[in-house]
Write a protein that holds these residues in place. Structure first.
Motif, PDB file in Angstrom:
ATOM      1  N   SER A   1      37.966  54.351  48.236  1.00  0.00           N
ATOM      2  CA  SER A   1      39.273  54.617  47.670  1.00  0.00           C
ATOM      3  C   SER A   1      39.836  55.860  48.333  1.00  0.00           C
ATOM      4  O   SER A   1      39.092  56.795  48.604  1.00  0.00           O
ATOM      5  CB  SER A   1      39.171  54.822  46.159  1.00  0.00           C
ATOM      6  OG  SER A   1      40.409  55.185  45.621  1.00  0.00           O
TER       7      SER A   1
ATOM      8  N   SER B   1      38.472  57.951  41.905  1.00  0.00           N
ATOM      9  CA  SER B   1      39.072  57.378  40.717  1.00  0.00           C
ATOM     10  C   SER B   1      38.574  58.089  39.468  1.00  0.00           C
ATOM     11  O   SER B   1      37.514  58.690  39.460  1.00  0.00           O
ATOM     12  CB  SER B   1      38.713  55.886  40.623  1.00  0.00           C
ATOM     13  OG  SER B   1      37.351  55.747  40.353  1.00  0.00           O
TER      14      SER B   1
ATOM     15  N   GLN C   1      39.005  48.396  44.273  1.00  0.00           N
ATOM     16  CA  GLN C   1      39.457  49.611  44.943  1.00  0.00           C
ATOM     17  C   GLN C   1      40.766  49.370  45.699  1.00  0.00           C
ATOM     18  O   GLN C   1      41.613  50.258  45.807  1.00  0.00           O
ATOM     19  CB  GLN C   1      38.371  50.113  45.902  1.00  0.00           C
ATOM     20  CG  GLN C   1      37.075  50.535  45.220  1.00  0.00           C
ATOM     21  CD  GLN C   1      37.247  51.782  44.369  1.00  0.00           C
ATOM     22  OE1 GLN C   1      38.202  52.515  44.555  1.00  0.00           O
ATOM     23  NE2 GLN C   1      36.328  52.016  43.454  1.00  0.00           N
TER      24      GLN C   1
END
Length: 339
Positions: A122, A126, A59
């Motif tokens: 993150s 993603s 990450q």
């Protein structure tokens, strides 16, 4: 409570000297910028002790726009500004940290420590998270376990319910099948676990749901099947057993293992997706093209995915870098490469 750096002010001269040392030890300019971000602190990727668990490295790479975790880890070791936490046999790095955020004697770095597994956070969700197919082999679909406070858009209508799960073939499977088939029991027993994963690991709810599926199918079912008294315990007693287990340190460890396994699965899927995407190389064997967008790219070990101008000549080698100033391909040593 947000963690704070041990050292709030850093000398500019100290930073300059450190960067010059990095350059002397072979760290590239772009890597220096990424290492500086890590050194000064990215607390979202640290645990409560100010340490970067190695499980967060993927990450971190996404946030730094660096694809290869092995490359950034190599620079972390090469720059000699980070403390490394090794396993007992000193064969695997478990974590790393900067002295600005965590203090530990260098003499104790190789001492055995428990792997610190903190939330894989993150700044943005993603593609692997939104397109995850980790539920292919799940036994009990728990994707409709949304707490009342959550937006219903995270659980679209038509999500399969527990009564569509295959017939259980063990006491533990039978228990979770029955638990998932009851909206009231799901709300009382499973949703708090999801909420705990969301809060403790800072996961989005869809990813927390995936983590719960892994936790149930790969950790909790084997755990309860191994308990001889579980089959003799009535359903309500099993619920209490599960709730008490989750409160223990062992229960927390099972959750950590489930989130770690989910992260490994997502990483593997992303790598496979990336390999499939990069198989389309109509212009040059050293670059690839996104057929949908008609955009050319090449992979840089530091900067990751780099876009190539449409009118650029074919990339001449795997080491060539596009120079935006000269509008030509150059080798890593700065010499012009090809046309």
């Amino acid at each position: 409570m947000a963690i704070k750096a041990l050292k709030q002010n850093v000398s500019i001269r100290e930073i300059q000297k450190m960067i010059h040392q990095w350059k002397a030890w072979g760290v590239s300019d772009s890597a220096c910028l990424k290492l500086l971000d890590l050194y000064l602190g990215m607390p979202h990727f640290m645990n409560e002790d100010g340490v970067y668990p190695i499980n967060n490295l993927y990450q971190i790479c996404l946030a730094l726009k660096t694809i290869h975790t092995s490359d950034i880890l190599e620079y972390i070791k090469k720059c000699k500004s980070f403390e490394l936490v090794w396993n007992e046999n000193r064969t695997e790095i478990l974590a790393f940290f900067t002295p600005l955020w965590h203090h530990q004697s260098t003499n104790s770095i190789s001492a055995p420590v428990s792997p610190a597994v903190s939330p894989a956070v993150s700044p943005a969700v993603s593609p692997a998270e939104t397109n995850s197919k980790t539920n292919i082999n799940i036994l009990y679909n728990i994707n409709n376990n949304i707490s009342p406070s959550e937006n219903s858009s995270e659980n679209p209508a038509g999500t399969p319910h527990g009564d569509e799960a295959p017939k259980a073939s063990s006491s533990a499977k039978e228990f979770f099948h029955k638990l998932n088939a009851s909206p009231e029991e799901k709300q009382a027993v499973l949703v708090p676990i999801i909420d705990r994963i969301v809060a403790g690991y800072r996961y989005t709810r869809p990813r927390a749901l995936d983590a719960l599926v892994v936790l149930v199918n790969e950790f909790l079912i084997p755990h309860f099947d191994a308990q001889s008294n579980f089959a003799k315990t009535p359903h309500n007693g099993r619920i209490i057993w599960l709730q008490n287990l989750i409160k223990t340190r062992h229960g927390e460890n099972l959750i950590q293992q489930a989130t770690q396994k989910l992260g490994e699965t997502l990483l593997k899927e992303l790598e496979e997706q990336r390999k499939r995407l990069r198989e389309f190389r109509p212009v040059s064997p050293f670059e690839w093209k996104d057929a949908d967008k008609d955009i050319r790219y090449y992979d840089d070990p530091i900067d990751g995915k780099v876009e190539i101008p449409a009118d650029a000549p074919p990339r001449p080698s795997d080491e060539a870098i596009w120079n935006v100033l000269s509008q030509k391909w150059v080798d890593t040593d700065g010499q012009h490469s090809g046309s």
